[in-house]
Design an enzyme around this catalytic site. Structure first.
Site, PDB file in Angstrom:
ATOM      1  N   ASP B  97      61.866  45.461  53.137  1.00 33.67           N
ATOM      2  CA  ASP B  97      60.847  45.781  53.975  1.00 33.67           C
ATOM      3  C   ASP B  97      61.118  45.265  55.421  1.00 33.67           C
ATOM      4  OD1 ASP B  97      58.507  47.146  54.809  1.00 33.67           O
ATOM      5  OD2 ASP B  97      56.947  45.806  53.748  1.00 33.67           O
ATOM      6  N   SER B  98      60.569  46.054  56.490  1.00 31.00           N
ATOM      7  CA  SER B  98      61.074  45.897  57.746  1.00 31.00           C
ATOM      8  C   SER B  98      60.641  44.606  58.426  1.00 31.00           C
ATOM      9  CB  SER B  98      60.498  47.049  58.661  1.00 31.00           C
ATOM     10  OG  SER B  98      59.268  46.783  58.839  1.00 31.00           O
ATOM     11  N   GLY B  99      59.463  44.017  57.744  1.00 33.98           N
ATOM     12  CA  GLY B  99      58.844  42.907  58.519  1.00 33.98           C
ATOM     13  C   GLY B  99      57.679  43.278  59.342  1.00 33.98           C
ATOM     14  N   GLY B 100      57.585  44.725  59.681  1.00 35.07           N
ATOM     15  CA  GLY B 100      56.529  45.261  60.355  1.00 35.07           C
ATOM     16  C   GLY B 100      55.101  44.752  59.723  1.00 35.07           C
ATOM     17  N   PHE B 101      54.886  44.939  58.446  1.00 34.73           N
ATOM     18  CA  PHE B 101      53.862  44.560  57.979  1.00 34.73           C
ATOM     19  C   PHE B 101      53.498  43.015  57.993  1.00 34.73           C
ATOM     20  CE2 PHE B 101      50.997  43.104  54.263  1.00 34.73           C
ATOM     21  CZ  PHE B 101      49.963  44.171  54.244  1.00 34.73           C
ATOM     22  N   GLN B 238      53.038  56.249  59.862  1.00 35.24           N
ATOM     23  CA  GLN B 238      51.703  55.675  60.022  1.00 35.24           C
ATOM     24  C   GLN B 238      50.734  56.445  60.425  1.00 35.24           C
ATOM     25  OE1 GLN B 238      50.616  52.410  59.563  1.00 35.24           O
ATOM     26  NE2 GLN B 238      52.606  51.273  59.211  1.00 35.24           N
ATOM     27  N   GLY B 275      50.589  51.643  56.380  1.00 36.27           N
ATOM     28  CA  GLY B 275      49.331  51.296  56.953  1.00 36.27           C
ATOM     29  C   GLY B 275      48.235  50.965  55.859  1.00 36.27           C
ATOM     30  N   ASP B 322      55.894  49.655  45.407  1.00 35.14           N
ATOM     31  CA  ASP B 322      56.012  48.303  45.414  1.00 35.14           C
ATOM     32  C   ASP B 322      54.865  47.654  45.485  1.00 35.14           C
ATOM     33  OD1 ASP B 322      56.052  46.296  48.119  1.00 35.14           O
ATOM     34  OD2 ASP B 322      56.333  48.672  48.523  1.00 35.14           O
ATOM     35  N   HIS B 391      55.254  40.393  31.272  1.00 30.58           N
ATOM     36  CA  HIS B 391      54.313  41.331  30.511  1.00 30.58           C
ATOM     37  C   HIS B 391      53.634  42.260  31.721  1.00 30.58           C
ATOM     38  CE1 HIS B 391      51.243  43.246  28.121  1.00 30.58           C
ATOM     39  NE2 HIS B 391      50.691  43.012  29.083  1.00 30.58           N
TER      40      HIS B 391
END
Lengths: 433, 433
Positions: B97-101, B238, B275, B322, B391
């Site tokens: 993931d880009s780090g944006g979140f 977005q 988003g 994910d 599990h």
């Protein structure tokens, strides 16, 4: 040595001129080739590992704790689950410790409640300032407080046997009194006598429980419905650092076992060597005890895992070992190498892309860099404990397996000198790696 | 669909009358059959599991995080290790993931720094009483404070691309601005435009880094020395809950990608849908976006794992998912069953010797009782997290794999109604098990 035996011990080969030997312990869940290191699964789990991961380290058997499993989840639950091996999904031999060590060390708050500076002191009740003793021994048993919630409990030889039968391990330990090196000689004498009387009560209860629970000789997976596999009880030798007490304790247990066997009952299938033992006389004490014990019974040395201690104990005739050190150390990032121990949290491992030890073929060493393990440890990731535990158990299990191979090949002393010379070249700490 | 492809996406079968499809994503480290659930390995470890255990859950790929790995251990170290897959010993495709979140949610202290009661509010800077905002967006990028030590850092599209190239995952996400549902319409408009400008800078940096690092098309294990496998960049859509903004954002990224491709450069090999999205319009939003996206590019929906959300998103054309929920929940003893979720710390499981779910063939469910897992959780044993994580990942990965099988067999809706009808019969909570 019979293929079909499911209890007992056979010597395979003796070290020339010494008590030590390679052998086989038979249990209903399989044989254990000795000398062997037995990982500790205190609460029915070798912390951080699945049974498959434990097995992959080479471990043949695991050891759980009557004290811990009695408090949590309760031995009745383990019994309902079909015993500790079924409960934790371990398909192999299991041991349980009697709780004797734990009620007195944890219950009494060993190292916490005891005064810390006791060098040279001899006193039977050394308690730290402002602390209260939490475990009390009387002739019948021990009253102690749970280390979890402070609730009061009582263990007697009969209680320990009842718990251990419910837990259903293959090899049980007799309930003994743990003394410390600070106890007076007079106290050690009376304690050894009390442990002997408790050993008799353990054998008595063991025989009654074996009958009552319908336990029979045979491989666990070939027994009929409702039949449980025969459990073997090991008598535990105490006597601290005193040669006469150690010998007397060992002889006493051997005579006691013979008395039961002569009467057609179960005796001790093996022996445990317990008590606080100092490093410098560990081999000596094992030698005294094993001089007195019959060669055809296995001997488990409780709580030892330093390589030099293991070599000394094997030479003196000890067959199996357990210790929490390899697993506990691992969770803090301490790992074994052939050149001594390393602590992977150290900043110098941040970009060290070499394996833990290029000469040790543990899953961890074969697949991960020190830098990755360092990262996991710094990030407090669970996997750090898993990977370091796998490595340390592999290292320790294989060290003892290699000792066995060396005995079989008549090169015990050669292997010992080679291994220890390298491992302790820097005092047991890997330097410049 | 070519056997030799190492980048890109092929549709295998479409759900009749819907956007959804079964497909295959090609990466230099292997193919991913879609729809697929991708476990999260935030800090280069799926918490508590070895790569073999991850693989055994059926997982095909794992997703790590540029923000976390930049802070710890540093992307340069992962690069030196040969990339995130080599670092963590994962032999398969990886995402980052880009780090944006993260810079905006963790850096800004999402849920901590933001005011908690924001229902119905629309305000661009909603901060809780007595809190300070820790992440600031400007045209060029985001300045934020580390959630670990409070130190100040700055991410721009170029920084995120540099970090993700160093991490070396197969699939990267473009650096985007995360807005919240509380932002004003005016802010969302300007934010979507900024994310578009950042997407152009990401593609530019991605092309330059691809050239500079010598990345080429080919299977990772067949590349020459010094050559790195080609990384694929996904553009992130977005636009919050606004149909026109979502469509505009998606169209904009498609046009941008075509512009680069027409110039003989790398475009977006796929797209991410990002988003804050509310449950009730998740399928709707995916539908708007996927209407605009080309069918021959994969679509990754970020951070979703509730079964009903997954079915809605797959139907609307999302290919991969994910979410940290299955692993996070597991460490607290929450497990999925076909009848909903259970919390194994509950006292009613103390002597429940049944498997987690007799109809789910996870390693955990096949080998352990609820009582054993309950014991491990109560004793705070590490293995509890491992077994529950195995599990839950098995459950989630197989749910999405089963959706794929249902698409291939023309019974997507049948399987959906059957699964969801049972899973949510008690509101998603397993009752009376």
């Amino acid at each position: 040595m019979s293929e079909s035996k499911t209890v007992g011990f056979d010597v395979v080969k003796q070290i020339e001129g010494a008590r030590g030997r390679a052998g086989v312990i038979h249990t209903p869940h399989g044989d254990i080739a000795t000398p062997a290191f037995t990982p500790v699964a205190t609460k029915a789990t070798v912390k951080t590992l699945t049974p498959e991961q434990i097995r992959d380290t080479g471990a043949q058997a695991i050891l759980s704790n009557a004290y811990h499993l009695y408090l949590q989840p309760g031995e009745d639950i383990v019994d309902e689950a079909g015993g500790v091996a079924a409960f934790e999904n371990w398909r192999g031999p299991t041991y349980t410790d009697s709780g004797g060590f734990q009620v007195l060390s944890l219950g009494a708050g060993f190292k916490k409640t005891l005064a810390m500076d006791v060098s040279g002191l001899q006193k039977d009740d050394i308690v730290a300032d402002g602390k209260e003793r939490n475990a009390f021994v009387d002739e019948d048993g021990v009253t102690f407080r749970s280390h979890i919630d402070g609730s009061e409990h009582r263990f007697t030889p009969e209680v320990s046997m009842r718990i251990q039968h419910a837990l259903g391990a293959d090899i049980l330990m007799a309930f003994d009194e743990l003394t410390t090196l600070m106890n007076t000689r007079a106290y050690q004498e009376s304690s050894v006598e009390r442990t002997h009387r408790w050993a008799r009560r353990c054998l008595q209860a063991h025989n009654e429980l074996t009958d009552a629970r319908g336990q029979v000789d045979g491989h666990a997976d070939s027994l009929a419905d409702g039949q449980l596999p025969l459990q073997q009880l090991f008598g535990v030798v105490q006597g601290a650092q005193y040669e006469d007490l150690r010998r007397k304790a060992a002889r006493g247990l051997v005579e006691l076992s013979r008395e039961f066997e002569d009467a057609g009952k179960l005796g001790f299938h093996g022996f445990g060597i317990g008590g606080a033992i100092e490093k410098h006389n560990l081999g000596l004490i094992c030698g005294w005890v094993n001089d007195e014990l019959p060669d055809d019974r296995a001997r488990h040395l409780l709580g030892i895992s330093e390589p030099d201690d293991i070599f000394a104990a094997v030479e003196a005739g000890a067959d199996t070992f357990d210790c929490v050190a390899p697993t506990r150390l691992a969770r803090r990032g301490g790992v074994y190498t052939l050149d001594g121990r390393m602590t992977l949290t150290n900043a110098r491992f941040k970009r060290d892309f070499r394996p833990v030890d290029a000469e040790v073929d543990s899953y961890t060493s074969l697949n991960y860099s020190r830098a990755y393990l360092h990262h996991l440890l710094k990030a407090k990731e669970y996997l750090a404990g898993t990977l370091c535990t796998i490595h340390n158990l592999y290292f320790m299990v294989h060290l003892v397996d290699n000792i066995r191979a060396a005995i079989l090949e008549d090169r015990f002393y050669e292997y010992r000198d080679e291994f220890l010379g390298r491992y302790y070249a820097n005092g047991g700490r890997a330097v410049g790696n």
